[in-house]
Enzyme design. Structure first.
Site, PDB file in Angstrom:
ATOM      1  N   ASP A   9      10.306  11.542 -10.786  1.00  0.00           N
ATOM      2  CA  ASP A   9      11.648  11.156 -11.200  1.00  0.00           C
ATOM      3  C   ASP A   9      11.775  11.360 -12.708  1.00  0.00           C
ATOM      4  OD1 ASP A   9      14.156  10.047 -11.396  1.00  0.00           O
ATOM      5  OD2 ASP A   9      13.418   7.981 -11.385  1.00  0.00           O
ATOM      6  N   ASP A 103      17.554  14.510  -9.951  1.00  0.00           N
ATOM      7  CA  ASP A 103      16.372  14.368 -10.810  1.00  0.00           C
ATOM      8  C   ASP A 103      15.190  13.689 -10.120  1.00  0.00           C
ATOM      9  OD1 ASP A 103      17.411  11.795 -10.755  1.00  0.00           O
ATOM     10  OD2 ASP A 103      16.680  11.363 -12.772  1.00  0.00           O
ATOM     11  N   GLU A 104      15.219  13.668  -8.794  1.00  0.00           N
ATOM     12  CA  GLU A 104      14.112  13.034  -8.063  1.00  0.00           C
ATOM     13  C   GLU A 104      13.618  13.958  -6.959  1.00  0.00           C
ATOM     14  OE1 GLU A 104      15.044   8.622  -6.880  1.00  0.00           O
ATOM     15  OE2 GLU A 104      16.841   9.845  -6.915  1.00  0.00           O
TER      16      GLU A 104
HETATM   17 MG   LIG Z   1      15.744   9.512 -13.080  1.00  0.00          MG
END
Ligand SMILES: [Mg+2]
Length: 405
Positions: A9, A103-104
């Site tokens: 992340d 974003d993960e």
């Molecule tokens: Mg993040």
């Protein structure tokens, strides 16, 4: 072989990307916003978080809290592009990478551990590569399943690396507050607290029959998750989205029904595009309206059949709109699809997909190649161009053309 899952992340993603590409922002409290007057904060740097700047705050609220806060307009293309390139890096370590938001990522390392000394080595290498290429940091969690990997990753934020061995999972979970479990928010947290449960250990030891009576099937899930068992594993690969929706907040409230319809067309096409990307069709649709005083109202309908495309979604939500007496102009409009099932290609007797379907596929291809909204229905030109920042839950399509800058 025991399963090993790595969760990755990015830390303060949008803000970090901006700080990395604009050196004068480094070390400063930065908030990423859209370009409209009514935009809210979609991301903030750690320097800003330290002063209580949070996602969802209005610009005004944030300035009052921290007058030195620097606002930056979000750049969707940049974030999507970086996401796609991070995905590429991960694919070098394992073919089993799942993008779970912009974003993960989850990377299943089970099959590739023969090639690398240990999962932690992979994590360190990935962190280094992402740091070198994009100048941003990320947090990594390693565990036997996605649930615990995510919890571990969150725990190490920022720039962390937390690995939990199979035999340590129960011990790892025991002392954590129940809110560390993804899906337990403030509301559920409060409901559990009312039962005297604040730690995972207490949740684990609580009679599951009582939890079930109180929360339905979620009671069982909670009990599993408190032990670090991932109840959703079976549904993982083909998991269907519960609902798919888009909304827009307007700079000026819209009272004119024509304009509202034009926006609904735009929103319907956006939802249809997402449905196509996820390869699902839906038969439930909802229309959300928010008035200037923030009262919000949602009307939903379930069709007797699955809607074939954006046109049908548009007709459905405008029918909902027509059944409503607007009490004021609206500041937000939303369209969602629910009740989804997998789309099975359904070629007609007369040769493949119908005309409309083919047209929208071509439009999707153009927009994939040249950026969201390169092609859009002419009716939406009625509306002033809106500026929007991508939602953090946005997922780029797998076949997104890998653009190099
Ligand atoms: Mg993040």
């Amino acid at each position: 072989m025991d399963r090993v899952v790595m969760y990755i992340d990015m830390d303060a993603y949008f803000a970090s990307v901006e700080q990395a590409s604009r050196p004068y922002l480094r070390g400063k409290p930065v908030a990423v916003v859209g370009s409209g007057k009514r935009t809210v904060i979609v991301a903030s740097s750690y320097e800003a978080k330290r002063f209580g700047i949070k996602t969802g705050m209005t610009k005004g609220e944030a300035i009052r809290k921290l007058p030195s806060l620097v606002f930056v307009e979000g750049r969707n293309n940049k974030y999507v592009d970086t996401c796609v390139r991070i995905h590429e890096i991960l694919l070098r370590y394992t073919p089993e990478v799942e993008i779970c938001s912009i974003d993960e990522f989850f990377a299943d390392l089970t099959g590739s551990l023969l090639l690398f000394p240990s999962p932690a080595d992979v994590a360190v290498a990935v962190k280094r590569e992402i740091g070198e290429q994009f100048g941003i940091t990320c947090s990594v969690g390693i565990a036997p399943n996605k649930l615990v990997a995510k919890i571990a990753g969150e725990l190490g934020k920022p720039d962390g690396l937390v690995a939990v061995e199979k035999d340590d999972v129960e011990r790892f979970m025991e002392g954590l507050p129940v809110e560390s479990i993804p899906g337990i928010g403030r509301k559920m947290g409060a409901a559990l607290k009312a039962l005297g449960i604040t730690l995972c250990r207490e949740l684990r030891d609580f009679p599951v029959s009582v939890l079930r009576r109180r929360f339905g099937i979620w009671g069982d899930y909670l009990s599993f998750m408190a032990r670090g068992i991932d109840p959703f594993r079976a549904q993982d690969p083909g998991g269907l989205p519960k609902s798919i929706g888009h909304s827009m907040t307007f700079e000026k409230n819209i009272g004119d029904r024509m304009m509202i319809r034009a926006r609904l067309l735009e929103l319907s096409e956006m939802v249809a595009r997402r449905l196509r990307k996820e390869k699902v069709v839906a038969k439930g649709f909802s229309l959300t309206l928010r008035y200037p005083d923030f009262t919000t109202f949602t009307k939903r309908i379930t069709l007797p059949f699955y809607a074939p495309g954006g046109r049908m979604i548009y007709e459905t939500v405008t029918a909902l709109l027509d059944s409503v007496r607007l009490k004021d102009a609206v500041r937000l409009l939303g369209v969602s699809a629910f009740n989804v099932r997998r789309f099975a290609a359904n070629p007609s007797l007369f040769g493949g997909l119908d005309r409309e379907e083919r047209l929208w596929r071509a439009v999707d291809d153009v927009n994939d190649a040249f950026g969201e909204c390169s092609l859009h229905p002419a009716t939406t030109l009625l509306c002033a161009r809106r500026h929007w920042v991508i939602s953090p839950a946005y997922r780029p399509h797998k076949s997104y053309p890998y653009r190099r800058q």
